[in-house]
Design an enzyme around this catalytic site. Structure first.
Site, PDB file in Angstrom:
ATOM      1  CB  CYS A 161       4.405  -0.585   1.601  1.00 56.98           C
ATOM      2  SG  CYS A 161       3.370  -1.753   2.497  1.00 56.98           S
TER       3      CYS A 161
ATOM      4  CG  ASP B 130      15.412  30.716 -32.238  1.00 56.62           C
ATOM      5  OD1 ASP B 130      15.748  31.906 -32.273  1.00 56.62           O
ATOM      6  OD2 ASP B 130      15.968  29.826 -32.898  1.00 56.62           O
TER       7      ASP B 130
ATOM      8  CB  CYS C 297      -0.916   0.013   1.225  1.00 46.51           C
ATOM      9  SG  CYS C 297      -0.009   0.187   2.786  1.00 46.51           S
TER      10      CYS C 297
ATOM     11  CG  ASP D 153      17.432  28.920 -28.851  1.00 48.92           C
ATOM     12  OD1 ASP D 153      17.478  30.144 -29.027  1.00 48.92           O
ATOM     13  OD2 ASP D 153      17.155  28.102 -29.748  1.00 48.92           O
TER      14      ASP D 153
ATOM     15  CG  ASP E 284      16.365  24.659 -33.123  1.00 48.36           C
ATOM     16  OD1 ASP E 284      16.685  25.829 -32.843  1.00 48.36           O
ATOM     17  OD2 ASP E 284      16.405  24.198 -34.276  1.00 48.36           O
TER      18      ASP E 284
END
Length: 735
Positions: free
Chosen positions: A17, A425, A14, A627, A623
Site C-alpha cells: 500500500c 574547529d 501493508c 565553517d 559552529d
C-alpha cells in the site's frame, strides 16, 4: 516556491500500500520527491506550490483508495484521532475473532464427526471471517477497483478460498464421496488465520506506536496555554496559538516555557534536557535566551516572546525529526521495488503451486494443492520487508533527538557509520567559545590609545574582538571614531582614526604592513603562546602599541570525546586560524595529535578535500559561518549547538548542546541503526525465501510434511511483529 511537508496517510494495510501511494504521489504534477513511510503512516512530500497544492495531492491519493490528511493546522491532532479510532476498531475485531475462532478450533479437533458441531463451526467461522475479518475483504475489493493488490488481497484470497471450499464440502459432501475422496472442512483454518493475523496487526500497531514515541514526546512538550502580561498590567492565560512576538510572557515555578524568547526580568534555573540532552539546569537572567518546551525550576521570570508557532526551536526540531523519520535509506529503494511486485508474484506462485499439485499428484493433488495454495498466500509477508528499514530509522532518529542529536535524514545515518576522520574547529567546538582577556601589555606611553582599540574591535564580528571590547570597556578615555574600517579575513581588522591607520589582529597582519613589535612585547607574547593563549596585536602604521592575551578554555567533555573517538578507530584533526604555538598547546591538552594552525576559512574546505582524496571518510564539526564551506565539503557535516543558522542548515547532523561527546554517540547511533536495518532485512528476506517453498510443499516428497495453513498464518503475523520488536531494541541500547 518549493515546499516540504509531512502528511499523515490513512488506509495503509501493508508495505505494498505504501509503495502504491508513493507511486501515486510521485506521479503528481509539481511533486519533486515523495517518500511514504509505512511504519509511521506519513508521506514526506517536496512539491512546487505554484504547480501543486495539498488538496491536489489529497485527491490523487483518495482516487487510489487511500486517505491523506492535509489540514496543516490540525493534521497531527486529526492523524492521532484517526490512529486511535483505527486501533480501537482493530482491537474490537481482534478480541471478537479470538473469541469466535477458539470454539471453532476446539469443535474441529474433537466434535467434527457430529453434525451439530459442523453447523456450529460453519456459523462461527462465517462470523469470524466476514464480520471480524471484513476489513480484509473490504480493502481487497477497494484495491481491485483500482486494479491493485496488497497484503489484504492475500489474506482475503486464502481465507475466502478455505471458507468457500469448506462450505461446498459441508453442503455437498456426496460430490467427493462418490469419487472415493473424504471431504474435509477447513473452517478452523480460515477462522484461526483471521484471528492470528488480527493479533499480529494489533501487536504491530502497538509496536509502531512505540517507535514514534519520540516525536509524540516532543510534541507533548508544547504547553496548550501561555500566561501573557496584558497592557493594563494584569495576567491573562490565553491559548498558545494567540501568543505573538513581542508579548511579555510570565513564567512561574514549575511552568513549561511556551515560546522562544529573551528574559526581561527575574532569575531562575531552567531544565533544557528535553532539547539538548544535558541534565544540568541552565541559569537564566535578564538577556538570557529561553526556549519552548523547557521547564522552569523554582524561580520566576518574565520574558519577551521572540519566536512563536512554527518558528520556535522546538517546532524546528520536530520538523527535522519528522523529515528524518520520513526519509529513506538508500537500501529502501530495493525494498520498495520488491514490495511493489511482491503480492502479484505471490499470487502467481500460489496458483502455480495449486496447478502443479493437481497435475503431478492426481489422487490427492487437488486437496493438497488447495491447502498449499492457501498456505503460500497466507505465509508470505511483504510487511516484514516494508517495516525493516523505516522502523529502525524512526527509532534511531527518535533516540538521537532524545540525546540532543538531530539527524537530517536516513542517508546521514548511513554515512556516519563509515567515518574514519573527524575534523573539528577549535573555537566553540573544542573550546567553550567564550574567550576572555587574561593579560595585556602596552608599549611605553601607548595606553592612551585604549579607546581606539575598543572602537576598532567593536566593529569586528570575531569572537576574540568581543572579548577585547568587554575587557576594555571599563577603561577611561574619550570615545574614538573609526573610519575606513576593513575586515581582513584570517588576519584581523584595519581602520583609521584622526587620520592615522590602526591595526588589530595577529602577528602576520603586522608583518604584512611592515610593523615589527618591540622586544618586550614579543617576549610577553611568546610566553603567552606557550600557555596556549591567543595573542591579539594592536598597532598604528609605524609601531606595535599593545599585545593582548586571550584564552578560551577547553571543554571538559572535549578530552573525553577525542579519547572515545580514538577507541572507535576514528582519528581527530583540529583546524584553527590561531597561531602554531597556541594551536599546539590546545591540541596537546585535548589529546589531539594532528592539527593545522593559521588556517583561513576557505582553506578548511580544501583540507577536507585533501583528506577525501586520500581515501578518508571525513566528518567536519563546526559552529560558525566560516565553517559552512568545510561542512558542505565533508562526507558528514556536524553543526554544533549554538552555532549559526547557516551551519545548521548545511549540516547533516546537528548537536544541540555543543558537547563534543555527542559526536561519538552519533556515530555509535548510526552503527546500531544500520546494523538493526541489516538484521531486519536479513530475517525478512530469509523468512520469505524459506517460508514460501515450505508452504508450497517442497518437503513433501522428502518426508511427507505439509505446513498447516494455521501455522502459516501465525508465522506471517509474528514475522512483522519480530521486525518491529527488533527495531525497538534500539531504544535500550547505550550510545
Amino acid at each position: 516556491m518549493q515546499k516540504k511537508e509531512v502528511f499523515p496517510v490513512t488506509g495503509l494495510g501493508c508495505a505494498a500500500c505504501a509503495a502504491r501511494v508513493n507511486k501515486v504521489l510521485n506521479s503528481c504534477e509539481g511533486v519533486e520527491e515523495a517518500n511514504v513511510n509505512y511504519a509511521s503512516a506519513t508521506a514526506l512530500v517536496t512539491f512546487d506550490t505554484d504547480k501543486c497544492t495539498p488538496e491536489a495531492l489529497q485527491k490523487a491519493v483518495e482516487e487510489a483508495g487511500y486517505g491523506l490528511i492535509t489540514d496543516v493546522e490540525n493534521e497531527e491532532e486529526a492523524a492521532e484521532t484517526e490512529r486511535v479510532k483505527q486501533y480501537r476498531a482493530l482491537r474490537r475485531q481482534t478480541v471478537g475473532a479470538v473469541i469466535s475462532a477458539l470454539p471453532v478450533f476446539v469443535l474441529s479437533m474433537f466434535f467434527m464427526d457430529l453434525r451439530w458441531g459442523q453447523w456450529v463451526t460453519f456459523v462461527l467461522a462465517t462470523v469470524t471471517v466476514f464480520v471480524f475479518g471484513h476489513r480484509f475483504f473490504v480493502n481487497t475489493f477497494k484495491q481491485l477497483r483500482h486494479r491493485a493488490v496488497n497484503m489484504d488481497t492475500l489474506v482475503a484470497s486464502s481465507t475466502g478460498v478455505a471458507w468457500l471450499f469448506s462450505v461446498f464440502n459441508f453442503f455437498f459432501p456426496d460430490f467427493w464421496l462418490s469419487r472415493g475422496i473424504e471431504p474435509h472442512l477447513y473452517f478452523e483454518a480460515a477462522s484461526v488465520i483471521i484471528a492470528f493475523i488480527l493479533i499480529g496487526r494489533l501487536l504491530e500497531a502497538r509496536a509502531k506506536q512505540k517507535t514514534t514515541g519520540a516525536i509524540r514526546a516532543l510534541m507533548g512538550l508544547q504547553p496548550k496555554t501561555v500566561t501573557v502580561l496584558a497592557e493594563d498590567g494584569s495576567e491573562k492565560e490565553v491559548p498558545i496559538q494567540w501568543a505573538r512576538p513581542g508579548d511579555t510572557i510570565i513564567v512561574k515555578p514549575g511552568d513549561r516555557v511556551a515560546v522562544d524568547g529573551t528574559v526581561l526580568s527575574g532569575e531562575s534555573y531552567v531544565d533544557e534536557s528535553m532539547l539538548s540532552g544535558e541534565p544540568v539546569p541552565v541559569f537564566k537572567q535578564p538577556e538570557s535566551k529561553v526556549f519552548a518546551g523547557t521547564i522552569n525550576q523554582k524561580g520566576a521570570f518574565r520574558f519577551r516572546a521572540d519566536k512563536t508557532g512554527n518558528d520556535t526551536m522546538l517546532s524546528q526540531i520536530i520538523r527535522m525529526v519528522q523529515d528524518a523519520q520520513g526519509s529513506k535509506a538508500p537500501v529502501q529503494n530495493l525494498v520498495d521495488r520488491v514490495a511493489a511486485v511482491f503480492v502479484p508474484v505471490i499470487i502467481s506462485i500460489a496458483v502455480l503451486v495449486f496447478a502443479a499439485w493437481w497435475i503431478f499428484a492426481p489422487q490427492d493433488g487437488f486437496i493438497h494443492g488447495l491447502l498449499c495454495m492457501i498456505t503460500v498466500l497466507i505465509i508470505a509477508c511483504p510487511c516484514a520487508l516494508g517495516l525493516a528499514t523505516p522502523t529502525a530509522i524512526i527509532v534511531g532518529v527518535g533516540k538521537g533527538a532524545k540525546y540532543g542529536i538531530l539527524i537530517k535524514d536516513a542517508a546521514s545515518l548511513e554515512v556516519a557509520r563509515k567515518v574514519d576522520t573527524v575534523v573539528v574547529d577549535k573555537t566553540g567546538t573544542l573550546t567553550e567559545g567564550r574567550p576572555e582577556v587574561v593579560d595585556q601589555c602596552w608599549a611605553t606611553g601607548a595606553e592612551s590609545f585604549r579607546p581606539v582599540l575598543t572602537a576598532l574591535e567593536s566593529l569586528s564580528e570575531h569572537p576574540l574582538a568581543e572579548a577585547v571590547v568587554k575587557a576594555m570597556s571599563g577603561s577611561e578615555g574619550s570615545v574614538a571614531e573609526i573610519v575606513s574600517f576593513e575586515n581582513i579575513p584570517g588576519k584581523g581588522v584595519r581602520g583609521a582614526c584622526s587620520g592615522v591607520t590602526y591595526y588589530a589582529g595577529n602577528l602576520d597582519l603586522l608583518r604584512a604592513n611592515g610593523i615589527v613589535p618591540g622586544r618586550e612585547l614579543l617576549a610577553r607574547s611568546e610566553a603567552w603562546l606557550q600557555e596556549a593563549r591567543t595573542v591579539i596585536w594592536f598597532a598604528d602604521s609605524s609601531r606595535a602599541l599593545a599585545a593582548v592575551a586571550i584564552t578560551d578554555r577547553i571543554k571538559p567533555t572535549s578530552v573525553e570525546a577525542v579519547a572515545r573517538l580514538g577507541r572507535m578507530g576514528i582519528r581527530t584533526v583540529m583546524l584553527t586560524g590561531d597561531n602554531e604555538a597556541s594551536a599546539a598547546a590546545v591540541a596537546r591538552a585535548a589529546g589531539i595529535t594532528e592539527f593545522r594552525a593559521g588556517v583561513l576559512p576557505q582553506d578548511k574546505a580544501f583540507y577536507v578535500k585533501e583528506l577525501q582524496a586520500a581515501g578518508h571518510k571525513v566528518a567536519m564539526a563546526g559552529d560558525g559561518i566560516n565553517d559552512s564551506a568545510a561542512l558542505a565539503q565533508a562526507d558528514l557535516s556536524i553543526a554544533m549547538g549554538g552555532g549559526s543558522d547557516i551551519a545548521i542548515d548545511t549540516a547533516m547532523i546537528t548537536i544541540l548542546s555543543s558537547d563534543l561527546t555527542k559526536i561519538p554517540e552519533a556515530v555509535r547511533l548510526s552503527q546500531l541503526t544500520i546494523r538493526t536495518i541489516r538484521q531486519n532485512l536479513f530475517w525478512a528476506f530469509i523468512y520469505n525465501i524459506i517460508a514460501v517453498p515450505v508452504a508450497a510443499g517442497i518437503l513433501y516428497p522428502v518426508n511427507g510434511f505439509l505446513l498447516n495453513p494455521m501455522i502459516g498464518g501465525a508465522a506471517m503475523a509474528l514475522s512483522s511483529v519480530s521486525v518491529v520488536t527488533n527495531s525497538l531494541r534500539l531504544r535500550g541500547r547505550k550510545l
